[in-house]
Design an enzyme around this catalytic site. Sequence first.
Site, PDB file in Angstrom:
ATOM      1  N   HIS A  72       0.843  -1.202   0.000  1.00 55.92           N
ATOM      2  CA  HIS A  72       0.000   0.000   0.000  1.00 55.92           C
ATOM      3  C   HIS A  72       0.870   1.241   0.000  1.00 55.92           C
ATOM      4  CE1 HIS A  72      -4.126  -1.644   1.539  1.00 55.92           C
ATOM      5  NE2 HIS A  72      -3.588  -2.438   0.636  1.00 55.92           N
ATOM      6  N   TYR A 201      -9.502   5.496   7.256  1.00 57.98           N
ATOM      7  CA  TYR A 201      -9.651   5.917   8.657  1.00 57.98           C
ATOM      8  C   TYR A 201     -10.767   6.953   8.698  1.00 57.98           C
ATOM      9  CZ  TYR A 201      -5.133   3.766   9.870  1.00 57.98           C
ATOM     10  OH  TYR A 201      -4.106   2.872  10.087  1.00 57.98           O
ATOM     11  N   PRO A 293      -3.816   1.094  18.697  1.00 56.94           N
ATOM     12  CA  PRO A 293      -3.559   0.512  17.372  1.00 56.94           C
ATOM     13  C   PRO A 293      -3.833   1.480  16.203  1.00 56.94           C
ATOM     14  CG  PRO A 293      -5.489  -0.468  18.398  1.00 56.94           C
ATOM     15  CD  PRO A 293      -4.855   0.371  19.433  1.00 56.94           C
ATOM     16  N   LYS A 297       1.257   0.645  14.953  1.00 56.56           N
ATOM     17  CA  LYS A 297       2.649   0.654  15.398  1.00 56.56           C
ATOM     18  C   LYS A 297       3.020  -0.489  16.329  1.00 56.56           C
ATOM     19  CE  LYS A 297       3.789   4.055  13.018  1.00 56.56           C
ATOM     20  NZ  LYS A 297       4.486   3.630  11.807  1.00 56.56           N
TER      21      LYS A 297
HETATM   22  P1  FAS Z   1       2.351 -10.497  22.434  1.00 58.27           P
HETATM   23  O1  FAS Z   1       1.404 -10.098  23.525  1.00 58.27           O
HETATM   24  O2  FAS Z   1       1.854 -10.673  21.045  1.00 58.27           O
HETATM   25  O3  FAS Z   1       3.079 -11.876  22.820  1.00 58.27           O
HETATM   26  C1  FAS Z   1       3.498 -12.122  24.142  1.00 58.27           C
HETATM   27  C2  FAS Z   1       3.516 -13.633  24.330  1.00 58.27           C
HETATM   28  O4  FAS Z   1       3.996 -13.908  25.650  1.00 58.27           O
HETATM   29  C3  FAS Z   1       2.125 -14.249  24.235  1.00 58.27           C
HETATM   30  O5  FAS Z   1       2.145 -15.352  23.348  1.00 58.27           O
HETATM   31  C4  FAS Z   1       1.807 -14.680  25.669  1.00 58.27           C
HETATM   32  O6  FAS Z   1       1.025 -15.850  25.725  1.00 58.27           O
HETATM   33  C5  FAS Z   1       3.203 -14.926  26.225  1.00 58.27           C
HETATM   34  N1  FAS Z   1       3.276 -14.815  27.689  1.00 58.27           N
HETATM   35  C6  FAS Z   1       2.637 -13.912  28.471  1.00 58.27           C
HETATM   36  N2  FAS Z   1       2.960 -14.147  29.772  1.00 58.27           N
HETATM   37  C7  FAS Z   1       3.819 -15.212  29.792  1.00 58.27           C
HETATM   38  C8  FAS Z   1       4.481 -15.940  30.816  1.00 58.27           C
HETATM   39  N3  FAS Z   1       4.337 -15.610  32.101  1.00 58.27           N
HETATM   40  N4  FAS Z   1       5.267 -16.986  30.461  1.00 58.27           N
HETATM   41  C9  FAS Z   1       5.440 -17.319  29.143  1.00 58.27           C
HETATM   42  N5  FAS Z   1       4.823 -16.692  28.126  1.00 58.27           N
HETATM   43  C10 FAS Z   1       4.022 -15.640  28.451  1.00 58.27           C
HETATM   44  N6  FAS Z   1      -1.116  -3.741  16.890  1.00 58.27           N
HETATM   45  C11 FAS Z   1      -1.288  -3.175  15.680  1.00 58.27           C
HETATM   46  O7  FAS Z   1      -0.320  -2.666  15.110  1.00 58.27           O
HETATM   47  N7  FAS Z   1      -2.538  -3.168  15.083  1.00 58.27           N
HETATM   48  C12 FAS Z   1      -3.629  -3.743  15.688  1.00 58.27           C
HETATM   49  O8  FAS Z   1      -4.731  -3.715  15.150  1.00 58.27           O
HETATM   50  C13 FAS Z   1      -3.476  -4.347  16.936  1.00 58.27           C
HETATM   51  N8  FAS Z   1      -4.552  -4.946  17.568  1.00 58.27           N
HETATM   52  C14 FAS Z   1      -4.361  -5.506  18.820  1.00 58.27           C
HETATM   53  C15 FAS Z   1      -5.436  -6.118  19.509  1.00 58.27           C
HETATM   54  C16 FAS Z   1      -5.254  -6.677  20.803  1.00 58.27           C
HETATM   55  C17 FAS Z   1      -6.417  -7.335  21.536  1.00 58.27           C
HETATM   56  C18 FAS Z   1      -3.989  -6.605  21.415  1.00 58.27           C
HETATM   57  C19 FAS Z   1      -3.765  -7.169  22.818  1.00 58.27           C
HETATM   58  C20 FAS Z   1      -2.916  -6.024  20.738  1.00 58.27           C
HETATM   59  C21 FAS Z   1      -3.097  -5.471  19.442  1.00 58.27           C
HETATM   60  N9  FAS Z   1      -2.037  -4.881  18.731  1.00 58.27           N
HETATM   61  C22 FAS Z   1      -2.190  -4.316  17.515  1.00 58.27           C
HETATM   62  C23 FAS Z   1      -0.737  -4.872  19.268  1.00 58.27           C
HETATM   63  C24 FAS Z   1      -0.133  -6.235  19.006  1.00 58.27           C
HETATM   64  O9  FAS Z   1      -0.082  -6.459  17.626  1.00 58.27           O
HETATM   65  C25 FAS Z   1       1.216  -6.237  19.670  1.00 58.27           C
HETATM   66  O10 FAS Z   1       1.935  -5.052  19.375  1.00 58.27           O
HETATM   67  C26 FAS Z   1       2.036  -7.435  19.316  1.00 58.27           C
HETATM   68  O11 FAS Z   1       1.289  -8.579  19.606  1.00 58.27           O
HETATM   69  C27 FAS Z   1       3.318  -7.353  20.141  1.00 58.27           C
HETATM   70  O12 FAS Z   1       3.930  -8.579  20.093  1.00 58.27           O
HETATM   71  P2  FAS Z   1       4.673  -9.142  21.394  1.00 58.27           P
HETATM   72  O13 FAS Z   1       5.485  -8.061  21.991  1.00 58.27           O
HETATM   73  O14 FAS Z   1       5.320 -10.399  20.933  1.00 58.27           O
HETATM   74  O15 FAS Z   1       3.531  -9.423  22.460  1.00 58.27           O
HETATM   75  C1  PHB Z   2      -5.583  -3.965  11.029  1.00 58.73           C
HETATM   76  O1  PHB Z   2      -5.739  -4.274   9.820  1.00 58.73           O
HETATM   77  O2  PHB Z   2      -5.763  -4.771  11.975  1.00 58.73           O
HETATM   78  C2  PHB Z   2      -5.164  -2.546  11.369  1.00 58.73           C
HETATM   79  C3  PHB Z   2      -4.716  -1.717  10.352  1.00 58.73           C
HETATM   80  C4  PHB Z   2      -4.332  -0.410  10.674  1.00 58.73           C
HETATM   81  C5  PHB Z   2      -4.409   0.016  11.989  1.00 58.73           C
HETATM   82  C6  PHB Z   2      -4.848  -0.837  13.003  1.00 58.73           C
HETATM   83  C7  PHB Z   2      -5.228  -2.128  12.694  1.00 58.73           C
HETATM   84  O3  PHB Z   2      -4.045   1.295  12.289  1.00 58.73           O
END
Ligand code: FAS
Ligand code: PHB
Length: 390
Positions: A72, A201, A293, A297
């Site tokens: 994109h 957006y 989100p 980022k």
């Molecule tokens: P993660 O949270 O992905 O991974 C951490 C891992 O550690 C998990 O697998 C967990 O099970 C494990 N863990 C936790 N405690 C532990 C323990 N005690 N022992 C062992 N393992 C353990 N970002 C965007 O850019 N766009 C979005 O639309 C977006 N939507 C999101 C929606 C939700 C509901 C959430 C929570 C986050 C969202 N994010 C979004 C942000 C998301 O993408 C994070 O930035 C990304 O998952 C970060 O990755 P990690 O740092 O690996 O953390």
């Molecule tokens: C998504 O596709 O999940 C998405 C894209 C852009 C954003 C947040 C989430 O800013």
Amino acid sequence: MRTQVVIIGAGPAGLLLGAHLTAAGIDNVIIEKQSADYVLGRIRAGVLESGTVQQLRGLDLAGRIDAEGLIHDGLEIAFNGMRRRIDLGARTGGRKVTVYGQTEVTRDLMSARNGSNAQTIYEADAVVPVDFDGNYPKVLFKKDGQDSEIPCDFIIGADGYYGVCRASLPSEAIQEFERVFPFAWLGVLADVPPVSNELIYVNHPRGFALCSMRSLTRSRYYLQCAVDEDVNAWSINQFWDEVRARLDAEAAARVTTGTALEMSVAPLRSFVAEPLRFGRMFLAGDAGHIVPPTGAKGLNLAASDVYYLAGALREFYEEKSSAGLDAYSGKALARVWQAVRFSSELTALTHRYEDASPFDCRLQLAELARLTDNPAAQTAFAESYTGAPY
Ligand code: FAS
Ligand code: PHB
């Protein structure tokens, strides 16, 4: 069992770091509390910065992204009944983003790790990092009821916002900065073609909306909702009606509806922990910071943390230098705070606040008009959205 680096968490941060270390011949073990299927079942991010894609390509893990990812070079911002496009590529000398779901990134990283001899321990209980303030850290955990421990050189907390690593620190060792937003996102994933070939957006009097996608046949939509929204109070038809209500008539007419593969509510917060290093333990990704989100980022910040940390660990083992490890926290946090600034600004600009006065709403629209009219404003936006070079 002993290893050089124990990574706690098999989300994108943990798996990406594990891929870098394995490629560099640095022995590492990932310990994850959930099952691999559970980790893959989480529907999250969808937009990758070029830095994230380049890391995967450098690890020879971009085959599927190159085949299935959508490049994109622009997006639209809708407000006041109109839609205006921001040409990301033109404003940044060609920088673009790739639409490719976090689930697929995680799948690619898991598949690569399964094909290597690097160890991943899933469904581990009672994971605890200990002695990281000395020279002999180790990670304790239970697996199938058996107590185990892994002595190592370094522990990486890639265990997300609710993980154990940051929670293991004495309160005086860490400073936390947080802003919780007074709204959340109701998200739907559906196997329907997206309403547009680029993201939209939307700032609408009824609330923010985002029209995104995972492919040309799978869409991801978000609606601003209350922080305590009950996802079960929504039928998918009500969701589609609200999406159309927040779009201009032309776009609304193009919305393809269908059943939800997933529907969930995600809270919005900005959170930063300082520092990100505690002796021989380092925090990376959501374990150290959370962004709303809106700016796409979260996942990309996890990737830039990992880029810095992987380089520092390679330098430590190959050149016997701790310079990169000593600089990691400051370097990662500088980029984190810029992403927090951008994500918080874009959230404030596109969402509706219950306590906003008519004056505030006019100011939002004036800022959006400036953003979409003014080349300098567009350039600043595009540089932040596509992600500054590491
Ligand atoms: P993660 O949270 O992905 O991974 C951490 C891992 O550690 C998990 O697998 C967990 O099970 C494990 N863990 C936790 N405690 C532990 C323990 N005690 N022992 C062992 N393992 C353990 N970002 C965007 O850019 N766009 C979005 O639309 C977006 N939507 C999101 C929606 C939700 C509901 C959430 C929570 C986050 C969202 N994010 C979004 C942000 C998301 O993408 C994070 O930035 C990304 O998952 C970060 O990755 P990690 O740092 O690996 O953390
Ligand atoms: C998504 O596709 O999940 C998405 C894209 C852009 C954003 C947040 C989430 O800013």
